[in-house]
Write a protein that holds these residues in place. Structure first.
Motif, PDB file in Angstrom:
ATOM      1  N   ALA A  98      -9.444  51.902 -30.097  1.00  0.00           N
ATOM      2  CA  ALA A  98      -8.581  52.493 -29.058  1.00  0.00           C
ATOM      3  C   ALA A  98      -8.507  54.013 -29.189  1.00  0.00           C
ATOM      4  O   ALA A  98      -8.373  54.715 -28.184  1.00  0.00           O
ATOM      5  CB  ALA A  98      -7.187  51.882 -29.126  1.00  0.00           C
ATOM      6  N   SER A  99      -8.609  54.512 -30.423  1.00  0.00           N
ATOM      7  CA  SER A  99      -8.524  55.970 -30.595  1.00  0.00           C
ATOM      8  C   SER A  99      -9.685  56.684 -29.911  1.00  0.00           C
ATOM      9  O   SER A  99      -9.543  57.824 -29.465  1.00  0.00           O
ATOM     10  CB  SER A  99      -8.477  56.332 -32.083  1.00  0.00           C
ATOM     11  N   HIS A 100     -10.829  56.016 -29.799  1.00  0.00           N
ATOM     12  CA  HIS A 100     -12.022  56.670 -29.254  1.00  0.00           C
ATOM     13  C   HIS A 100     -11.852  57.087 -27.787  1.00  0.00           C
ATOM     14  O   HIS A 100     -11.973  58.278 -27.472  1.00  0.00           O
ATOM     15  CB  HIS A 100     -13.250  55.769 -29.431  1.00  0.00           C
ATOM     16  N   PRO A 101     -11.567  56.148 -26.852  1.00  0.00           N
ATOM     17  CA  PRO A 101     -11.420  56.596 -25.463  1.00  0.00           C
ATOM     18  C   PRO A 101     -10.236  57.531 -25.256  1.00  0.00           C
ATOM     19  O   PRO A 101     -10.298  58.441 -24.424  1.00  0.00           O
ATOM     20  CB  PRO A 101     -11.261  55.296 -24.666  1.00  0.00           C
ATOM     21  N   PHE A 102      -9.162  57.337 -26.021  1.00  0.00           N
ATOM     22  CA  PHE A 102      -8.009  58.217 -25.830  1.00  0.00           C
ATOM     23  C   PHE A 102      -8.284  59.623 -26.350  1.00  0.00           C
ATOM     24  O   PHE A 102      -7.800  60.604 -25.784  1.00  0.00           O
ATOM     25  CB  PHE A 102      -6.756  57.598 -26.447  1.00  0.00           C
ATOM     26  N   LEU A 103      -9.080  59.745 -27.406  1.00  0.00           N
ATOM     27  CA  LEU A 103      -9.462  61.073 -27.879  1.00  0.00           C
ATOM     28  C   LEU A 103     -10.376  61.747 -26.855  1.00  0.00           C
ATOM     29  O   LEU A 103     -10.210  62.936 -26.551  1.00  0.00           O
ATOM     30  CB  LEU A 103     -10.156  60.978 -29.237  1.00  0.00           C
ATOM     31  N   ASP A 104     -11.321  61.001 -26.299  1.00  0.00           N
ATOM     32  CA  ASP A 104     -12.169  61.561 -25.245  1.00  0.00           C
ATOM     33  C   ASP A 104     -11.327  61.996 -24.047  1.00  0.00           C
ATOM     34  O   ASP A 104     -11.554  63.051 -23.459  1.00  0.00           O
ATOM     35  CB  ASP A 104     -13.209  60.535 -24.781  1.00  0.00           C
ATOM     36  N   ALA A 105     -10.349  61.185 -23.673  1.00  0.00           N
ATOM     37  CA  ALA A 105      -9.496  61.501 -22.521  1.00  0.00           C
ATOM     38  C   ALA A 105      -8.646  62.735 -22.774  1.00  0.00           C
ATOM     39  O   ALA A 105      -8.376  63.514 -21.853  1.00  0.00           O
ATOM     40  CB  ALA A 105      -8.602  60.311 -22.184  1.00  0.00           C
ATOM     41  N   SER A 106      -8.239  62.948 -24.016  1.00  0.00           N
ATOM     42  CA  SER A 106      -7.351  64.083 -24.322  1.00  0.00           C
ATOM     43  C   SER A 106      -7.987  65.415 -23.960  1.00  0.00           C
ATOM     44  O   SER A 106      -7.301  66.361 -23.564  1.00  0.00           O
ATOM     45  CB  SER A 106      -6.947  64.077 -25.801  1.00  0.00           C
ATOM     46  N   VAL A 107      -9.315  65.504 -24.068  1.00  0.00           N
ATOM     47  CA  VAL A 107     -10.015  66.744 -23.734  1.00  0.00           C
ATOM     48  C   VAL A 107      -9.857  67.057 -22.248  1.00  0.00           C
ATOM     49  O   VAL A 107      -9.674  68.199 -21.851  1.00  0.00           O
ATOM     50  CB  VAL A 107     -11.505  66.643 -24.118  1.00  0.00           C
ATOM     51  N   PHE A 108      -9.892  66.016 -21.415  1.00  0.00           N
ATOM     52  CA  PHE A 108      -9.789  66.214 -19.966  1.00  0.00           C
ATOM     53  C   PHE A 108      -8.354  66.495 -19.516  1.00  0.00           C
ATOM     54  O   PHE A 108      -8.143  67.186 -18.526  1.00  0.00           O
ATOM     55  CB  PHE A 108     -10.313  64.990 -19.216  1.00  0.00           C
ATOM     56  N   LEU A 109      -7.375  65.957 -20.220  1.00  0.00           N
ATOM     57  CA  LEU A 109      -5.995  66.039 -19.748  1.00  0.00           C
ATOM     58  C   LEU A 109      -5.388  67.432 -19.819  1.00  0.00           C
ATOM     59  O   LEU A 109      -4.290  67.642 -19.328  1.00  0.00           O
ATOM     60  CB  LEU A 109      -5.113  65.044 -20.504  1.00  0.00           C
ATOM     61  N   VAL A 110      -6.071  68.379 -20.403  1.00  0.00           N
ATOM     62  CA  VAL A 110      -5.532  69.740 -20.467  1.00  0.00           C
ATOM     63  C   VAL A 110      -6.266  70.711 -19.539  1.00  0.00           C
ATOM     64  O   VAL A 110      -5.952  71.888 -19.522  1.00  0.00           O
ATOM     65  CB  VAL A 110      -5.574  70.299 -21.912  1.00  0.00           C
ATOM     66  N   GLN A 111      -7.216  70.230 -18.752  1.00  0.00           N
ATOM     67  CA  GLN A 111      -8.119  71.158 -18.095  1.00  0.00           C
ATOM     68  C   GLN A 111      -7.749  71.622 -16.695  1.00  0.00           C
ATOM     69  O   GLN A 111      -8.167  72.685 -16.290  1.00  0.00           O
ATOM     70  CB  GLN A 111      -9.520  70.568 -18.080  1.00  0.00           C
ATOM     71  N   GLY A 112      -7.035  70.865 -15.905  1.00  0.00           N
ATOM     72  CA  GLY A 112      -6.809  71.316 -14.528  1.00  0.00           C
ATOM     73  C   GLY A 112      -5.616  70.660 -13.891  1.00  0.00           C
ATOM     74  O   GLY A 112      -4.604  70.432 -14.538  1.00  0.00           O
ATOM     75  N   THR A 113      -5.744  70.316 -12.625  1.00  0.00           N
ATOM     76  CA  THR A 113      -4.640  69.662 -11.924  1.00  0.00           C
ATOM     77  C   THR A 113      -4.507  68.233 -12.436  1.00  0.00           C
ATOM     78  O   THR A 113      -5.475  67.631 -12.900  1.00  0.00           O
ATOM     79  CB  THR A 113      -4.908  69.613 -10.404  1.00  0.00           C
ATOM     80  N   LEU A 114      -3.311  67.682 -12.340  1.00  0.00           N
ATOM     81  CA  LEU A 114      -3.087  66.340 -12.844  1.00  0.00           C
ATOM     82  C   LEU A 114      -3.950  65.316 -12.100  1.00  0.00           C
ATOM     83  O   LEU A 114      -4.527  64.422 -12.717  1.00  0.00           O
ATOM     84  CB  LEU A 114      -1.601  65.955 -12.730  1.00  0.00           C
ATOM     85  N   ALA A 115      -4.077  65.449 -10.786  1.00  0.00           N
ATOM     86  CA  ALA A 115      -4.874  64.488 -10.012  1.00  0.00           C
ATOM     87  C   ALA A 115      -6.328  64.507 -10.486  1.00  0.00           C
ATOM     88  O   ALA A 115      -6.942  63.456 -10.688  1.00  0.00           O
ATOM     89  CB  ALA A 115      -4.788  64.805  -8.523  1.00  0.00           C
TER      90      ALA A 115
END
Length: 199
Positions: A98-115
């Motif tokens: 579970a840590s793998h996809p959530f770590l990958d997702a964390s990189v995207f969650l800081v980059q732009g608009t929430l949508a």
């Protein structure tokens, strides 16, 4: 994220689980299960991206999806239960996985608009994806969330580097995680290293 960062985060989390629940360091078997769990999404999805391409081209599809990961963990649990094994290895494999996809997702969650971010991290529910617009519309009804959603692009532009600077920043974070995990692994008497020596 690169493999060493996934291994590091998986090991740090799993070691914390073992220390909190068993009051000891991880065993060789447990450490190897964490390694298997943390690397499995890329071991499946990256070859799919190279060989099949098309809908799998991103390298974050089938095995990065919780719709695949949850059944994998449940199958592993069933196999282990038939052998009358303890539940801890299943939990550690699941934590690593579970840590793998959530770590990958964390990189995207800081980059732009929430949508946009929610669309980018839709791989956690591949092939369905996340209903990004619906989530944003729901959150916009909440006063504090509405202000945060509106402020996020400005905050990102001000505080998060982009392009090559962002890549360097991510590599520094990955190195820090790998260093912390290595120190903890050595403190745990390097579980799993004997498997390499035995070869």
């Amino acid at each position: 994220m690169l493999p060493h960062a996934h291994l590091a985060v998986g090991y740090l989390l799993a070691s914390g689980v073992v220390r909190a629940t068993r009051r000891r360091s991880m065993t060789r078997r447990e450490a190897l299960l964490v390694v298997a769990g943390t690397l499995l999404p890329d071991l499946i999805d990256k070859p799919l991206a190279l060989v099949v391409g098309g809908p799998f081209a991103s390298g974050r599809t089938v095995a990065h999806s919780l719709l695949f990961g949850i059944p994998v963990v449940l199958i592993f649990r069933t196999v282990l239960r038939r052998r009358r094994g303890p539940a801890v290895p299943v939990v550690l494999f699941a934590v690593g996985y579970a840590s793998h996809p959530f770590l990958d997702a964390s990189v995207f969650l800081v980059q732009g608009t929430l949508a946009r971010d929610l669309v980018e991290v839709g791989f956690v529910l591949w092939p369905v994806g996340l209903p990004a617009d619906g989530i944003v519309r729901f959150l916009e009804r909440l006063p504090a969330a509405d202000r945060a959603i509106e402020a996020k692009p400005r905050w990102t532009a001000r505080h998060v580097p982009s392009g090559a600077r962002l890549s360097r920043w991510i590599r520094v974070v990955e190195l820090a995680l790998a260093s912390a995990a290595t120190v903890l692994w050595l403190a745990d008497d390097a579980p799993g290293v004997e498997a390499l020596r035995d070869r």
